[in-house]
Scaffold this motif. Structure first.
Motif, PDB file in Angstrom:
ATOM      1  N   PHE A  51      26.657  54.185  65.504  1.00 54.97           N
ATOM      2  CA  PHE A  51      26.861  52.772  65.157  1.00 54.97           C
ATOM      3  C   PHE A  51      28.306  52.592  64.729  1.00 54.97           C
ATOM      4  O   PHE A  51      28.882  53.466  64.091  1.00 54.97           O
ATOM      5  CB  PHE A  51      25.964  52.363  63.987  1.00 54.97           C
ATOM      6  CG  PHE A  51      24.517  52.353  64.326  1.00 54.97           C
ATOM      7  CD1 PHE A  51      23.989  51.389  65.177  1.00 54.97           C
ATOM      8  CD2 PHE A  51      23.659  53.305  63.787  1.00 54.97           C
ATOM      9  CE1 PHE A  51      22.645  51.376  65.483  1.00 54.97           C
ATOM     10  CE2 PHE A  51      22.311  53.297  64.096  1.00 54.97           C
ATOM     11  CZ  PHE A  51      21.803  52.337  64.949  1.00 54.97           C
ATOM     12  N   VAL A  53      30.434  50.377  62.346  1.00 51.17           N
ATOM     13  CA  VAL A  53      30.155  49.435  61.263  1.00 51.17           C
ATOM     14  C   VAL A  53      31.393  49.065  60.470  1.00 51.17           C
ATOM     15  O   VAL A  53      32.393  49.786  60.455  1.00 51.17           O
ATOM     16  CB  VAL A  53      29.103  50.006  60.283  1.00 51.17           C
ATOM     17  CG1 VAL A  53      27.736  49.972  60.898  1.00 51.17           C
ATOM     18  CG2 VAL A  53      29.475  51.403  59.839  1.00 51.17           C
ATOM     19  N   ALA A  62      24.522  58.315  63.726  1.00 50.84           N
ATOM     20  CA  ALA A  62      23.221  58.252  63.051  1.00 50.84           C
ATOM     21  C   ALA A  62      22.286  59.331  63.575  1.00 50.84           C
ATOM     22  O   ALA A  62      21.507  59.912  62.821  1.00 50.84           O
ATOM     23  CB  ALA A  62      22.602  56.873  63.232  1.00 50.84           C
ATOM     24  N   ALA A  81      17.129  63.287  54.160  1.00 55.09           N
ATOM     25  CA  ALA A  81      17.603  62.421  53.076  1.00 55.09           C
ATOM     26  C   ALA A  81      17.756  60.992  53.576  1.00 55.09           C
ATOM     27  O   ALA A  81      17.732  60.737  54.778  1.00 55.09           O
ATOM     28  CB  ALA A  81      18.933  62.939  52.561  1.00 55.09           C
ATOM     29  N   GLY A  83      19.334  57.893  55.002  1.00 53.44           N
ATOM     30  CA  GLY A  83      20.466  57.808  55.921  1.00 53.44           C
ATOM     31  C   GLY A  83      20.577  59.000  56.853  1.00 53.44           C
ATOM     32  O   GLY A  83      21.555  59.143  57.569  1.00 53.44           O
ATOM     33  N   GLY A  84      19.557  59.843  56.872  1.00 50.59           N
ATOM     34  CA  GLY A  84      19.589  61.038  57.705  1.00 50.59           C
ATOM     35  C   GLY A  84      19.443  60.756  59.188  1.00 50.59           C
ATOM     36  O   GLY A  84      19.758  61.603  60.021  1.00 50.59           O
ATOM     37  N   GLY A  85      18.927  59.563  59.531  1.00 50.12           N
ATOM     38  CA  GLY A  85      18.788  59.218  60.937  1.00 50.12           C
ATOM     39  C   GLY A  85      17.342  59.137  61.426  1.00 50.12           C
ATOM     40  O   GLY A  85      17.102  58.959  62.612  1.00 50.12           O
ATOM     41  N   LYS A  86      16.400  59.233  60.501  1.00 52.26           N
ATOM     42  CA  LYS A  86      14.988  59.226  60.887  1.00 52.26           C
ATOM     43  C   LYS A  86      14.569  57.914  61.548  1.00 52.26           C
ATOM     44  O   LYS A  86      13.997  57.897  62.638  1.00 52.26           O
ATOM     45  CB  LYS A  86      14.107  59.470  59.641  1.00 52.26           C
ATOM     46  CG  LYS A  86      14.454  60.738  58.885  1.00 52.26           C
ATOM     47  CD  LYS A  86      13.601  60.910  57.641  1.00 52.26           C
ATOM     48  CE  LYS A  86      13.841  59.875  56.555  1.00 52.26           C
ATOM     49  NZ  LYS A  86      15.199  59.882  55.966  1.00 52.26           N
ATOM     50  N   SER A  87      14.874  56.812  60.858  1.00 50.53           N
ATOM     51  CA  SER A  87      14.464  55.516  61.408  1.00 50.53           C
ATOM     52  C   SER A  87      15.197  55.219  62.707  1.00 50.53           C
ATOM     53  O   SER A  87      14.627  54.610  63.613  1.00 50.53           O
ATOM     54  CB  SER A  87      14.743  54.397  60.404  1.00 50.53           C
ATOM     55  OG  SER A  87      14.018  54.625  59.233  1.00 50.53           O
ATOM     56  N   GLU A 205       7.673  56.083  57.519  1.00 47.75           N
ATOM     57  CA  GLU A 205       7.298  55.961  56.104  1.00 47.75           C
ATOM     58  C   GLU A 205       6.102  55.027  55.914  1.00 47.75           C
ATOM     59  O   GLU A 205       6.190  54.038  55.184  1.00 47.75           O
ATOM     60  CB  GLU A 205       8.480  55.443  55.277  1.00 47.75           C
ATOM     61  CG  GLU A 205       9.690  56.345  55.343  1.00 47.75           C
ATOM     62  CD  GLU A 205      10.802  55.873  54.394  1.00 47.75           C
ATOM     63  OE1 GLU A 205      10.458  55.370  53.302  1.00 47.75           O
ATOM     64  OE2 GLU A 205      11.972  56.024  54.737  1.00 47.75           O
ATOM     65  N   GLU A 301      25.820  56.392  51.344  1.00 44.21           N
ATOM     66  CA  GLU A 301      26.233  55.450  52.377  1.00 44.21           C
ATOM     67  C   GLU A 301      25.721  54.092  51.949  1.00 44.21           C
ATOM     68  O   GLU A 301      24.693  53.987  51.337  1.00 44.21           O
ATOM     69  CB  GLU A 301      25.527  55.817  53.702  1.00 44.21           C
ATOM     70  CG  GLU A 301      25.763  57.224  54.139  1.00 44.21           C
ATOM     71  CD  GLU A 301      26.774  57.282  55.248  1.00 44.21           C
ATOM     72  OE1 GLU A 301      27.430  56.247  55.480  1.00 44.21           O
ATOM     73  OE2 GLU A 301      26.928  58.347  55.853  1.00 44.21           O
ATOM     74  N   PRO A 302      26.450  53.047  52.269  1.00 42.13           N
ATOM     75  CA  PRO A 302      25.884  51.725  51.982  1.00 42.13           C
ATOM     76  C   PRO A 302      24.616  51.557  52.824  1.00 42.13           C
ATOM     77  O   PRO A 302      24.696  51.292  54.020  1.00 42.13           O
ATOM     78  CB  PRO A 302      26.986  50.760  52.421  1.00 42.13           C
ATOM     79  CG  PRO A 302      27.915  51.561  53.282  1.00 42.13           C
ATOM     80  CD  PRO A 302      27.723  52.998  52.951  1.00 42.13           C
ATOM     81  N   ASP A 303      23.503  51.809  52.180  1.00 33.60           N
ATOM     82  CA  ASP A 303      22.239  51.771  52.920  1.00 33.60           C
ATOM     83  C   ASP A 303      21.578  50.423  52.681  1.00 33.60           C
ATOM     84  O   ASP A 303      21.514  49.959  51.558  1.00 33.60           O
ATOM     85  CB  ASP A 303      21.332  52.891  52.419  1.00 33.60           C
ATOM     86  CG  ASP A 303      20.281  53.248  53.434  1.00 33.60           C
ATOM     87  OD1 ASP A 303      20.461  54.252  54.133  1.00 33.60           O
ATOM     88  OD2 ASP A 303      19.283  52.510  53.529  1.00 33.60           O
ATOM     89  N   ASP A 305      18.536  49.596  53.065  1.00 28.93           N
ATOM     90  CA  ASP A 305      17.084  49.619  52.809  1.00 28.93           C
ATOM     91  C   ASP A 305      16.728  48.854  51.544  1.00 28.93           C
ATOM     92  O   ASP A 305      17.414  48.970  50.559  1.00 28.93           O
ATOM     93  CB  ASP A 305      16.598  51.056  52.655  1.00 28.93           C
ATOM     94  CG  ASP A 305      16.288  51.624  54.023  1.00 28.93           C
ATOM     95  OD1 ASP A 305      15.671  52.682  54.084  1.00 28.93           O
ATOM     96  OD2 ASP A 305      16.689  50.997  55.023  1.00 28.93           O
TER      97      ASP A 305
ATOM     98  N   THR B 259      24.059  47.794  69.511  1.00 30.23           N
ATOM     99  CA  THR B 259      24.771  47.769  68.236  1.00 30.23           C
ATOM    100  C   THR B 259      23.842  47.774  67.024  1.00 30.23           C
ATOM    101  O   THR B 259      24.306  47.745  65.890  1.00 30.23           O
ATOM    102  CB  THR B 259      25.657  46.506  68.164  1.00 30.23           C
ATOM    103  OG1 THR B 259      24.830  45.390  68.478  1.00 30.23           O
ATOM    104  CG2 THR B 259      26.802  46.577  69.144  1.00 30.23           C
ATOM    105  N   LYS B 263      17.382  44.948  63.884  1.00 25.05           N
ATOM    106  CA  LYS B 263      16.665  45.285  62.656  1.00 25.05           C
ATOM    107  C   LYS B 263      17.086  44.397  61.491  1.00 25.05           C
ATOM    108  O   LYS B 263      18.173  43.828  61.477  1.00 25.05           O
ATOM    109  CB  LYS B 263      16.888  46.740  62.298  1.00 25.05           C
ATOM    110  CG  LYS B 263      18.173  47.026  61.543  1.00 25.05           C
ATOM    111  CD  LYS B 263      18.024  48.338  60.792  1.00 25.05           C
ATOM    112  CE  LYS B 263      19.247  48.602  59.936  1.00 25.05           C
ATOM    113  NZ  LYS B 263      19.083  49.786  59.100  1.00 25.05           N
TER     114      LYS B 263
END
Ligand SMILES: Nc1ncnc2c1ncn2[C@@H]1O[C@H](COP(=O)(O)OP(=O)(O)OP(=O)(O)O)[C@@H](O)[C@H]1O
Ligand SMILES: [Mg+2]
Lengths: 305, 266
Positions: A51, A53, A62, A81, A83-87, A205, A301-303, A305, B259, B263
């Motif tokens: 990504f 950003v 990601a 963790a 921001g690990g890239g799961k989603s 999740e 990271e600016p997450d 969620d 991009t 979401k």
């Protein structure tokens, strides 16, 4: 189910899951007509997603060269963790993101080339139960079902059955969803995904925010699903007990890369033998995500969620 | 079930969903109707003050049909914005439904909704001003509305793309587009009074032809057969704008998937 992380020449010793064993006993796999037999339920091959950003156009990798494979009927757990890239990985499988590199196949169908066919085989539950909140669960579910070509009467029957199983009474089905608690909404989200009988179920999740009993309900339900519905499941979770209980294989993602994989038992044995740590998934997680809590805070990271 | 039948059923899912939403937000809908009514009334009253019956009718038609067009337009343009707000966008986008079926469903509902609200406002205004519509040719008005809606659908689809591209402010940007159409289409005045360059723009707005046609039908009772010259630009625009809208939407969807703009959270 077997997961191949480094490209191997041959599939020497795929892990034998109870499910695979059961199928082996029953002789040749009697695949449903919708999907070809013999193919892995999910094949992720050197997939990368970046990504770009922020104002400075900083690229964030990601998902970084991930290769995984899930056989039919398996449950793959993805840990890592925030921001690990799961989603992101789940979204790539769900056709919600395009791949930068690599390929993903679901029962041999390519997520980009055969998008429509893939969409019919999958469904997804994410941690936030996204619905039209003013509409009732029934209205939301009928809408979702229609998109998959399922008649409203059938959808309602199924929804009642699934929700009853998760402890939600039929009488709640016709009141606005906004009147439900978050956990109850999450259960409706699970019903929405199961309604379409997905052959590959992506659970991002699914139990986050549920009370301990609801969590157990959902976990038991997932186990049942696997044994009765011939569903293949990819599950992300931050709950190590859940991963231990449900998954027959785990992949640990750290900053987009698969840093470890194996059965829960294998991974636990590895940290115990190599590092002398307690044989728990907790230690596995801490070891492979390589960051203490302090690091996490510093590098946060600016997450969104 | 044939593929076509399946897609039509999927389209219906959007009609039914939007109908349910209208039902649940009925208080809102009623308030919006009052807003539209008050707007149309106050504009039409300008004609009353001038004491010009023709101006009254002309302003009334401008106000009512502009309301119709903006309802249809914003409904389509908001399909994405709304779903993003609720967070359902990803679920709708990952369902095995063609984008054309989705847009068709949303559009159909928008037109139905627009027709109902227009009928209410028209009835109230006719009663309020005691207007005489006995010379009116309603068929002319209906044909222009029907054909004109089609070209607006195409523009609506292109506008729907904005919230896909601009996560926060995309919905507001559709208003900009709407007000520009209002400016150049001769809704409350004749396009001839516009500067030349704006008149050129007016020719590319379907609203210009729709309003002209509806006015000639309702005020002068002109039969549709003598207005073919106004119909064909609308047909051309429908034939161009709808496929273009679908195409633009497809490109925007691809961009959003590249991009990561579909979401909302998680
Ligand atoms: N749509 C997006 N646009 C920009 N960056 C994104 C987007 N989605 C994810 N990212 C970035 O990609 C990285 C991986 O995010 P992802 O959501 O996949 O993590 P995760 O493992 O699911 O985390 P969590 O445990 O918090 O849910 C993060 O750095 C995130 O900021
Ligand atoms: Mg996540």
């Amino acid at each position: 189910m077997s997961i191949i992380l480094e490209p191997r020449r041959t599939e020497l010793a795929p892990a034998v899951t109870p499910d695979a064993a059961r199928r082996a006993e029953c002789g040749p796999d009697d695949a449903s007509p919708a999907v070809a037999s013999g193919l892995p339920a999910l094949r992720i091959d050197h997939v990368t997603k970046t990504f770009v950003v922020g104002r400075h156009k900083r690229p964030v990798v990601a998902v970084d060269d991930v290769t995984l494979r899930v056989e039919r009927g398996g449950i793959l757990g993805i840990l890592g963790a925030n921001g690990g890239g799961k989603s992101t990985l789940i979204r790539l499988i769900s056709t919600l993101l395009t791949l930068d590199a690599g390929r993903i196949e679901i029962f041999g169908l390519d997520v980009e080339r055969d998008e429509m066919a893939v969409k019919r085989l999958i469904n997804r539950v994410s941690a936030d139960a996204a619905f039209f909140k003013k509409l009732s669960p029934a209205e939301n579910l009928v809408y979702a079902a229609r998109l998959y070509g399922i008649a409203p009467s059938v959808a309602r029957g199924e929804a009642v059955r699934i929700l009853a199983r998760l402890g939600i009474a039929e009488t709640r089905l016709d009141r606005p969803l906004e009147q439900m608690s978050r956990g109850m909404q999450q259960k409706v989200a699970i019903a929405r995904a199961l309604l379409t009988s997905p052959t590959l179920l992506l659970l991002d999740e699914p139990t986050t925010g549920l009370d301990p009993r609801s969590k157990l309900d959902v976990q038991t339900f997932i186990e049942e699903l696997r044994s009765t519905h011939d569903a293949t499941i990819v599950l992300t979770t931050h709950d190590m007990d859940e991963a231990d209980r449900l998954c027959d294989h785990l992949a640990i993602l750290d900053r987009g890369r698969v840093v470890a994989e194996g059965t829960p038992a294998e991974l636990k044995a590895r940290v115990a033998n190599e590092l002398g740590m307690p044989p728990t998934l907790q230690s596995v997680f801490m070891t492979f995500t390589g960051r203490s809590l302090d690091d996490d805070v510093e590098e946060a990271e600016p997450d969104d969620d | 079930m044939s593929a076509m039948g399946r897609e039509l059923k999927a389209s219906y899912a959007f009609v039914e969903r939007n109908f349910n939403l209208t039902k649940r937000y009925w208080g809102w809908e009623a308030a919006f109707l009052v807003y539209a009514l008050a707007g149309a009334l106050s504009i039409t009253l300008i004609g009353k003050e001038q004491g010009d019956p023709r101006l009254i009718l002309s302003l009334m038609i401008g106000a009512i049909f502009w309301n119709y067009l903006s309802v249809v337009f914003s409904f389509i343009a908001e399909t994405i914005a709304w779903e993003r707000w609720e967070g359902t966008l990803e679920y709708t986008m990952m369902a095995p439904v063609r984008r054309t079926s989705q847009l068709l469903g949303s559009t159909l509902y928008a037109i139905l909704y627009g027709l109902v609200s227009t009928a209410v406002i028209l009835a109230v205004l006719v009663a309020f001003f005691g207007l005489d519509l006995s010379h009116a040719d309603f068929l002319t008005a209906a044909v222009f509305m029907a054909v004109g809606s089609l070209s607006f659908v195409g523009i609506g689809m292109m506008a729907a793309v904005l919230p896909l591209l601009y996560v926060e402010r995309g919905a507001q940007m559709t208003f900009v587009l709407q007000s520009l159409l209002l400016l150049v289409s001769g809704v409350y005045y004749s396009v001839e009074i516009l500067p030349d360059w704006m008149q050129v723009l007016a020719r590319f707005s379907p609203a210009t032809y729709i309003l002209d046609g509806v006015r000639r039908g309702l005020i002068d009772g002109t039969p549709v057969t003598s207005l073919v010259g106004d119909i064909w630009p609308l047909l051309v625009m429908a034939v161009v704008f709808i496929p273009l809208g679908v195409r633009v939407f497809g490109l925007a969807e691809r961009y959003a998937k590249r991009t990561g703009k579909l979401k909302r959270v998680g």
